[in-house]
Design a protein around this motif. Structure first.
Motif, PDB file in Angstrom:
ATOM      1  N   PRO A   1       0.820  -1.219   0.000  1.00 50.44           N
ATOM      2  CA  PRO A   1       0.000   0.000   0.000  1.00 50.44           C
ATOM      3  C   PRO A   1       0.855   1.272   0.000  1.00 50.44           C
ATOM      4  O   PRO A   1       0.506   2.251  -0.677  1.00 50.44           O
ATOM      5  CB  PRO A   1      -0.816  -0.098   1.282  1.00 50.44           C
ATOM      6  N   ALA A   2       1.963   1.242   0.713  1.00 52.21           N
ATOM      7  CA  ALA A   2       2.835   2.424   0.779  1.00 52.21           C
ATOM      8  C   ALA A   2       3.347   2.796  -0.611  1.00 52.21           C
ATOM      9  O   ALA A   2       3.467   3.973  -0.950  1.00 52.21           O
ATOM     10  CB  ALA A   2       4.013   2.156   1.714  1.00 52.21           C
ATOM     11  N   PHE A   3       3.606   1.772  -1.409  1.00 48.71           N
ATOM     12  CA  PHE A   3       4.071   1.983  -2.784  1.00 48.71           C
ATOM     13  C   PHE A   3       3.005   2.732  -3.579  1.00 48.71           C
ATOM     14  O   PHE A   3       3.288   3.696  -4.285  1.00 48.71           O
ATOM     15  CB  PHE A   3       4.372   0.627  -3.425  1.00 48.71           C
TER      16      PHE A   3
ATOM     17  N   LEU B   1       2.540   6.433  -2.496  1.00 45.51           N
ATOM     18  CA  LEU B   1       3.633   7.262  -3.010  1.00 45.51           C
ATOM     19  C   LEU B   1       3.495   7.457  -4.521  1.00 45.51           C
ATOM     20  O   LEU B   1       3.719   8.546  -5.049  1.00 45.51           O
ATOM     21  CB  LEU B   1       4.971   6.590  -2.675  1.00 45.51           C
ATOM     22  N   HIS B   2       3.107   6.386  -5.182  1.00 44.24           N
ATOM     23  CA  HIS B   2       2.931   6.425  -6.628  1.00 44.24           C
ATOM     24  C   HIS B   2       1.911   7.513  -6.996  1.00 44.24           C
ATOM     25  O   HIS B   2       2.155   8.345  -7.884  1.00 44.24           O
ATOM     26  CB  HIS B   2       2.455   5.051  -7.120  1.00 44.24           C
ATOM     27  N   ALA B   3       0.767   7.512  -6.281  1.00 39.12           N
ATOM     28  CA  ALA B   3      -0.290   8.486  -6.566  1.00 39.12           C
ATOM     29  C   ALA B   3       0.208   9.905  -6.284  1.00 39.12           C
ATOM     30  O   ALA B   3      -0.044  10.840  -7.058  1.00 39.12           O
ATOM     31  CB  ALA B   3      -1.515   8.179  -5.705  1.00 39.12           C
ATOM     32  N   GLU B   4       0.934  10.043  -5.187  1.00 42.84           N
ATOM     33  CA  GLU B   4       1.447  11.347  -4.763  1.00 42.84           C
ATOM     34  C   GLU B   4       2.414  11.916  -5.822  1.00 42.84           C
ATOM     35  O   GLU B   4       2.288  13.060  -6.247  1.00 42.84           O
ATOM     36  CB  GLU B   4       2.217  11.141  -3.456  1.00 42.84           C
ATOM     37  N   ILE B   5       3.369  11.093  -6.237  1.00 43.05           N
ATOM     38  CA  ILE B   5       4.373  11.562  -7.205  1.00 43.05           C
ATOM     39  C   ILE B   5       3.716  11.799  -8.564  1.00 43.05           C
ATOM     40  O   ILE B   5       4.013  12.776  -9.240  1.00 43.05           O
ATOM     41  CB  ILE B   5       5.543  10.555  -7.336  1.00 43.05           C
TER      42      ILE B   5
ATOM     43  N   GLY C   1       2.309  18.948 -25.194  1.00 41.45           N
ATOM     44  CA  GLY C   1       1.498  20.077 -25.628  1.00 41.45           C
ATOM     45  C   GLY C   1       0.046  19.982 -25.211  1.00 41.45           C
ATOM     46  O   GLY C   1      -0.833  20.561 -25.848  1.00 41.45           O
ATOM     47  N   LEU C   2      -0.247  19.236 -24.133  1.00 39.54           N
ATOM     48  CA  LEU C   2      -1.617  19.104 -23.659  1.00 39.54           C
ATOM     49  C   LEU C   2      -1.846  20.016 -22.460  1.00 39.54           C
ATOM     50  O   LEU C   2      -0.918  20.308 -21.725  1.00 39.54           O
ATOM     51  CB  LEU C   2      -1.877  17.649 -23.227  1.00 39.54           C
ATOM     52  N   PRO C   3      -3.069  20.491 -22.263  1.00 36.72           N
ATOM     53  CA  PRO C   3      -3.340  21.323 -21.091  1.00 36.72           C
ATOM     54  C   PRO C   3      -3.318  20.474 -19.816  1.00 36.72           C
ATOM     55  O   PRO C   3      -3.581  19.276 -19.851  1.00 36.72           O
ATOM     56  CB  PRO C   3      -4.746  21.861 -21.353  1.00 36.72           C
ATOM     57  N   GLY C   4      -2.975  21.097 -18.676  1.00 34.08           N
ATOM     58  CA  GLY C   4      -2.959  20.373 -17.403  1.00 34.08           C
ATOM     59  C   GLY C   4      -4.359  19.903 -17.054  1.00 34.08           C
ATOM     60  O   GLY C   4      -5.361  20.470 -17.479  1.00 34.08           O
ATOM     61  N   LYS C   5      -4.456  18.815 -16.295  1.00 30.10           N
ATOM     62  CA  LYS C   5      -5.747  18.235 -15.959  1.00 30.10           C
ATOM     63  C   LYS C   5      -5.877  18.209 -14.438  1.00 30.10           C
ATOM     64  O   LYS C   5      -4.944  17.863 -13.732  1.00 30.10           O
ATOM     65  CB  LYS C   5      -5.811  16.807 -16.502  1.00 30.10           C
ATOM     66  N   ALA C   6      -7.069  18.584 -13.950  1.00 28.59           N
ATOM     67  CA  ALA C   6      -7.213  18.720 -12.506  1.00 28.59           C
ATOM     68  C   ALA C   6      -7.452  17.385 -11.804  1.00 28.59           C
ATOM     69  O   ALA C   6      -6.810  17.062 -10.821  1.00 28.59           O
ATOM     70  CB  ALA C   6      -8.349  19.684 -12.179  1.00 28.59           C
ATOM     71  N   GLY C   7      -8.391  16.586 -12.286  1.00 26.98           N
ATOM     72  CA  GLY C   7      -8.758  15.346 -11.611  1.00 26.98           C
ATOM     73  C   GLY C   7      -7.576  14.395 -11.471  1.00 26.98           C
ATOM     74  O   GLY C   7      -6.806  14.216 -12.399  1.00 26.98           O
ATOM     75  N   ALA C   8      -7.445  13.800 -10.275  1.00 27.32           N
ATOM     76  CA  ALA C   8      -6.356  12.859 -10.054  1.00 27.32           C
ATOM     77  C   ALA C   8      -6.607  11.608 -10.878  1.00 27.32           C
ATOM     78  O   ALA C   8      -7.633  10.961 -10.754  1.00 27.32           O
ATOM     79  CB  ALA C   8      -6.261  12.512  -8.573  1.00 27.32           C
ATOM     80  N   GLU C   9      -5.679  11.325 -11.752  1.00 32.24           N
ATOM     81  CA  GLU C   9      -5.868  10.179 -12.631  1.00 32.24           C
ATOM     82  C   GLU C   9      -4.585   9.355 -12.640  1.00 32.24           C
ATOM     83  O   GLU C   9      -3.503   9.882 -12.896  1.00 32.24           O
ATOM     84  CB  GLU C   9      -6.165  10.683 -14.040  1.00 32.24           C
ATOM     85  N   GLN C  10      -4.710   8.105 -12.334  1.00 27.59           N
ATOM     86  CA  GLN C  10      -3.508   7.283 -12.230  1.00 27.59           C
ATOM     87  C   GLN C  10      -3.038   6.843 -13.612  1.00 27.59           C
ATOM     88  O   GLN C  10      -3.825   6.674 -14.521  1.00 27.59           O
ATOM     89  CB  GLN C  10      -3.817   6.035 -11.397  1.00 27.59           C
ATOM     90  N   GLY C  11      -1.772   6.678 -13.729  1.00 25.91           N
ATOM     91  CA  GLY C  11      -1.257   6.194 -14.994  1.00 25.91           C
ATOM     92  C   GLY C  11       0.252   6.075 -14.952  1.00 25.91           C
ATOM     93  O   GLY C  11       0.881   6.536 -14.005  1.00 25.91           O
TER      94      GLY C  11
END
Lengths: 273, 263
Positions: free
Chosen positions: A239-241, A244-248, A261-271
């Protein structure tokens, strides 16, 4: 613990052909303690490799200084071993000769150099491949030879420039495991440049995030509180991984979008980066 | 598609047999022209083979072969050495390379045949005028290859070698030299071939011995059989030298990626 690498106010700018200059990296400070594994993470073209080249002495900064164990660096960094992203083995030498040469040019006898080279090749699992030429080895095997070539000289600092980038996913995992195993035996200071977030967290003690270029800077620093020794496959399930992954990723995502060249996105989206 | 060795050799021999058969037919039957005229211009394969055979039997040809061989070897050794040294020098000193660049191009553009008379004047009618003619041919091939080889060492291999602690002298020995040598060897067949060309053309234009001299002599008396016999011997000589080159280069280029064979 002493400081192995200390970059102070280091910036990089290139002269443009038509006059003027291109600012690649804004002044940054970075120190890597002896025995610490630091990952430099950032989108493509952000100048992470440039900072690594400065620490290696392959390149001079436009401003700022680089201290290695408290001594000002001028010329090549003799205390560092450098693992390149591209294939850097000498194609006209066998695997064993490639590993031994670093010791031979430093004055070791041929016998001693080759004994150590063989031992190091065994450590990276290539004892049966010493007499092969690079073109007879697979990508992963070549990387192992390159790792042995660097480690056999027992450098105090390891500089790694996306070393496993060109390898396939499975080989990358195996190589990361091997690297951690070897590093665990005698902890050197490591500066590990990567654009792979998973790799950065799994390997390092600290992740430094850079913004997209030009004029990139440090935008975040995260300490990895995962126990060592780590198992690369298992650590990704903790879980700690993931926290941290989401945070970074939330810190990095906008920078990556900028590169494309894409605009910044507000919603937290993992990838993945 | 892989071809078996035996099949390939068979096909190659078939080509030779075809050529000789055609030659035999047109010089024995009036297919294309009068047999007598055809024989005057083209001799016959039988006569040529008999002539070659007798030249070796009576032993007159060995001296000429030896002279041409010596000229070829000297031309190659001197030309290649100069090419390697100057190629290295130019590659490591960009200023020198830039200054001499137009002159190198001019010299290389010059047809070497025009040098033959002046070399005969300078170095006499002995072997040295032929050797130097060959040198002017071999030099440029080796020179360009060494220059290219030294310049095109991948930057990352160089950076790696430096990080492994090599100084300039060690870089020269472990990186630049093997890289340049690979290019020299890849052009070995061409440069040895040119050494032969230099020797034979030199002999042809003025000498008292050698394969070129033999051919020139025969030509002077309209001895077409002699000309063809000289050419056949010259071809065999070149094939032999080329075979030796292949034998020499194989163990030296073992590190080069080639075709991977499955078993």
């Amino acid at each position: 613990m002493s400081t192995a690498v200390h970059l102070k106010g280091v910036s990089v700018a290139y002269a443009l052909a038509g006059g003027g200059k291109y600012e690649a990296v804004q002044p940054v400070d970075l120190s890597v303690r002896d025995g610490e594994f630091v990952a430099l993470l950032g989108p493509t073209g952000c100048g992470k490799s440039t900072l690594l080249n400065i620490a290696a002495g392959l390149m001079a900064p436009s401003s700022g200084t680089c201290d290695i164990f408290g001594e000002r660096l001028s010329g090549l960094n003799a205390k560092a071993g450098y693992l390149f992203q591209q294939d850097a083995l000498m194609p006209w030498k066998t695997a064993e000769d490639n590993v031994a040469i670093g010791l031979e040019v430093a004055g070791a006898s041929r016998r001693e150099a080759h004994e150590k080279a063989r031992a190091m090749l065994a450590k990276v699992g290539l004892s049966a491949f010493g007499d092969r030429y690079p073109h007879q080895l697979s990508g992963g095997q070549k990387k192992r030879v390159a790792l042995a070539q660097v480690l056999v000289r027992e450098p105090k600092i390891l500089l790694m420039d996306e070393p496993f980038g060109p390898l396939d996913a499975q080989t990358r995992l195996i190589m990361s495991e091997l690297l951690l195993d070897l590093w665990q035996q005698d902890r050197k200071a490591v500066m590990f440049v990567t654009h792979d977030l998973d790799e950065a967290i799994a390997l390092s003690d600290r992740v430094v995030v850079m913004s997209a270029g030009p004029a990139s800077r440090f935008i975040g620093e995260f300490t990895v509180h995962l126990p060592r020794p780590r198992d690369i496959a298992e650590v990704r399930a903790e879980p700690a991984f993931h926290r941290l992954h989401a945070e970074i990723w939330s810190c990095l995502r906008d920078e990556v979008r900028k590169t494309y060249g894409l605009p910044g996105k507000a919603g937290a989206e993992q990838g993945a980066v | 598609m892989p071809i078996s060795r035996g099949k390939l050799l068979g096909l190659q021999i078939l080509v030779a047999v075809g050529v000789f058969a055609f030659w035999h037919v047109v010089t024995n039957w009036s297919v294309v022209g009068d047999v007598k005229t055809m024989r005057f211009f083209f001799s016959t394969p039988y006569d040529v083979i008999v002539r070659v055979f007798s030249m070796f039997m009576e032993g007159s040809v060995y001296r000429h072969l030896w002279i041409t061989l010596v000229e070829t070897i000297l031309a190659f050794v001197i030309g290649a050495s100069l090419g390697i040294v100057i190629g290295f020098w130019f590659a490591r000193k960009p200023l020198v390379a830039a200054v001499f660049d137009p002159y190198v191009k001019m010299m290389n553009a010059l047809p070497r045949v025009v040098l033959a008379p002046i070399f005969a004047l300078w170095f006499g009618l002995g072997i040295w005028s032929k050797v130097w003619l060959g040198v002017t041919l071999v030099f440029f091939i080796v020179f360009f290859n060494v220059y290219q080889g030294v310049r095109e060492v991948p930057q990352v291999v160089l950076a790696n070698a430096r990080m492994l602690g090599m100084n300039e002298r060690q870089l020269l020995r472990h990186v630049y030299w093997p890289a340049a040598l690979a290019w020299v060897f890849s052009s070995l067949h061409t440069s040895v071939g040119f050494a032969v060309v230099g020797a034979v053309v030199g002999e042809y234009l003025g000498s008292a011995a050698g394969l070129g001299y033999l051919i020139h002599q025969a030509e002077g008396v309209f001895d077409v059989t002699g000309v063809f016999a000289g050419m056949v011997i010259l071809m065999g000589f070149v094939m032999l030298i080329d075979g030796i080159v292949t034998l020499v280069e194989k163990p030296l280029l073992v590190w080069k990626p080639g075709e991977t064979k499955t078993v």
